[in-house]
Design a protein around this motif. Sequence first.
Motif: not given
Length: 249
Positions: A187-214
């Motif tokens: 589940a951590v790896g899945q969240l990491r992939r989403y954060v990295d994908a959004l980081d590539r999409e948005l480019g330079d900008g504020p840090e993207i946070r990832g929160v796992l809820v369970a």
Amino acid sequence: MSVTTLHRPAHRDALTHLEDAFQRGDLITVFGRCTVEYEGRASSSLGPGDRLLLLKPDGSALVHTDEGRTPVNWQPPGCDHFASVRDGRLRVRSVRRSPEELLDVRFERVTHLAAYDVTDPDELDLRGSEADLKEHVLAHPERIEAGFEPIATERETTAGPMDVFGEDDAGRPVVVELKRRRVGPDAVGQLRRYVDALDRELGDGPEIRGVLVAPSVTDRAASLLDEEGLEFVALDPTTGEPPDGAEDD
């Protein structure tokens, strides 16, 4: 559903398959000749005998004999499972942190091991689903943190759709991944992939946070969250509130 089975495996082969199954969050059965020790609120000991060990992905563990429907030893959901080979035996431990309890099963011989990647379709109709958890988060975003604002659900990325996308009170993007039960490193790896994908999409900008809820995470998942700079919020999918004893996970 995928199934991995081993017949009379060597202890090292059984260990490799157990560790892989723990990582995947499989339902596991191990049958063989073993001893069983329990230490916790009381203590008990079973000498050598042929028994079935059942390890569930919610952290519960049950030891069955050939008699009765009730396990002779068991651990509740929320435990962590570990395996090792020591002194010529396959050792499987189920560890509960609060209160401290240990179920220690040592196999002299493993007759059969099976790992099941189980998905029960009935879960879709049960209270406490991921959909329920999402509704709780949307209705009470402050349970993620004060100032969190949901913006979209199922927002597409190159890694797949995110459960909830939003912003914190500083305007930083937040990716929220929801899970209905105790989770491990996958589940951590899945969240990491989403954060990295959004980081590539948005480019330079504020840090993207990832929160796992369970409801809870394993120790290995907690360590990986720290390593990856990701966060965890404990919420019960049925109530949408922190589960009892969440501070101990």
